[in-house]
Design an enzyme around this catalytic site. Sequence first.
Site, PDB file in Angstrom:
ATOM      1  N   ASP A   1      65.067  -2.309 -37.564  1.00 29.50           N
ATOM      2  CA  ASP A   1      65.617  -3.667 -37.473  1.00 29.50           C
ATOM      3  C   ASP A   1      67.125  -3.617 -37.279  1.00 29.50           C
ATOM      4  O   ASP A   1      67.728  -4.629 -36.944  1.00 29.50           O
ATOM      5  CB  ASP A   1      65.294  -4.424 -38.774  1.00 29.50           C
ATOM      6  CG  ASP A   1      65.657  -5.897 -38.693  1.00 29.50           C
ATOM      7  OD1 ASP A   1      65.244  -6.552 -37.709  1.00 29.50           O
ATOM      8  OD2 ASP A   1      66.345  -6.404 -39.603  1.00 29.50           O
TER       9      ASP A   1
ATOM     10  N   HIS B   1      67.831  -7.065 -35.678  1.00 28.93           N
ATOM     11  CA  HIS B   1      68.409  -7.400 -36.999  1.00 28.93           C
ATOM     12  C   HIS B   1      67.955  -8.786 -37.476  1.00 28.93           C
ATOM     13  O   HIS B   1      68.776  -9.659 -37.759  1.00 28.93           O
ATOM     14  CB  HIS B   1      69.943  -7.323 -36.960  1.00 28.93           C
ATOM     15  CG  HIS B   1      70.559  -7.074 -38.302  1.00 28.93           C
ATOM     16  ND1 HIS B   1      71.676  -6.288 -38.479  1.00 28.93           N
ATOM     17  CD2 HIS B   1      70.212  -7.498 -39.547  1.00 28.93           C
ATOM     18  CE1 HIS B   1      71.990  -6.259 -39.765  1.00 28.93           C
ATOM     19  NE2 HIS B   1      71.104  -6.995 -40.436  1.00 28.93           N
TER      20      HIS B   1
ATOM     21  N   GLU C   1      75.412  -2.637 -32.837  1.00 30.53           N
ATOM     22  CA  GLU C   1      74.574  -3.808 -32.549  1.00 30.53           C
ATOM     23  C   GLU C   1      75.326  -4.786 -31.648  1.00 30.53           C
ATOM     24  O   GLU C   1      76.475  -5.109 -31.936  1.00 30.53           O
ATOM     25  CB  GLU C   1      74.172  -4.488 -33.857  1.00 30.53           C
ATOM     26  CG  GLU C   1      73.269  -3.583 -34.685  1.00 30.53           C
ATOM     27  CD  GLU C   1      72.777  -4.216 -35.986  1.00 30.53           C
ATOM     28  OE1 GLU C   1      73.185  -5.339 -36.308  1.00 30.53           O
ATOM     29  OE2 GLU C   1      71.980  -3.558 -36.673  1.00 30.53           O
TER      30      GLU C   1
END
Length: 319
Positions: A262, A285, A267
């Site tokens: 996740d 996420h 990111e």
Amino acid sequence: MLDKEHPMKPSILLTDGLSENGQAILRAAGQVDDRSGIPADELLGTIAQYDALIVRGRTKVTAEVLEAGTRLKVVGRAGVGVDNIDLAAARARGVIVVNAPQATTISVAEHTLALMLALARRIPAADRSMKAGEWAKKRLIGSELYGKTLGIIGTGRIGGAVAQRAAAFRMKVIGYDPYLIEEQIRQNGAVPVSLDELYARADYISLHIPLSEQTRGLIDAAAIARMKPGVRLICTARGGVIEEDALLEALESGQVAGAGLDVFAQEPPGATPLVAHPNVVAAPHIGAQTREAQARTAEDIANEVLRALRGEELRWKIV
Ligand code: NAD
């Protein structure tokens, strides 16, 4: 500072959004500016006007931001992980840091089980094949969670909630947490073991540790080599706790049979070979991205930030 006898409305800046119920609580007590997605340089230029700053994971609350925030009394993290806030700098400047650590526990735990089941039953591959008009029944052989051993690294709030749910699937749950006494680990639903034993015994390993200097890169090539061949790894904690190159190599060799991820070192990660790997189930996420968790988080952080501004006792003071 809010003074009960001479109320002066504090200015509160939101830089990563906040559910409406939390914004309403804040508006009743202060002036709220929602500047979601504000770039770092603009934040530096505007932070001096505010008494409170509420962020999620995107905004980096650096030493420079804290220094520029000459009026800043409190930084609220709408969520759990505070690795995007320079805590040492906040402490040095006397800025309070609070979070909302309980609000997302259930959602992240449920998401962890979802990733485990998605890996075990190959749900993403099944769905992809159906949408391509195939009927891949013979190819899509999965496995049960029943009777498998789940090793939880970090048996705190989320780790404990995952342990409870895994027990309902009749998994054997073992846990490693060097900061909890054995009795607490047991109370949180796991049989306490050493990290070596956990690596040696677990069919599934799920990470529920904060990202810190101690945990960065904890799951590296050496750690993976100590795990059971064919282990499945789940990470809903923070990307940096896994060395992604080592994980990719282990997925390619088959040492790791699957990974549910996740969170990523960077990111968004883009379509990296790790994300694209057929034995990886990847999510952007979204552990805490449920309506329930967001509403709970917004309420908790709004009330906690107002308590900090009023100088009241705090429930979740980090600094
Ligand atoms: P928590 O503080 O209740 O539990 C973390 C546990 O990890 C603690 O018990 C601590 O003792 C333990 N720990 C620390 N270092 C360790 C180590 N080296 N080895 C083993 N255990 C160690 O926190 P929580 O509420 O359970 O949250 C855990 C993490 O989940 C957060 O830090 C955050 O990074 C992550 N999280 C992710 C999402 C998401 O959207 N995916 C949402 C919320 C939280």
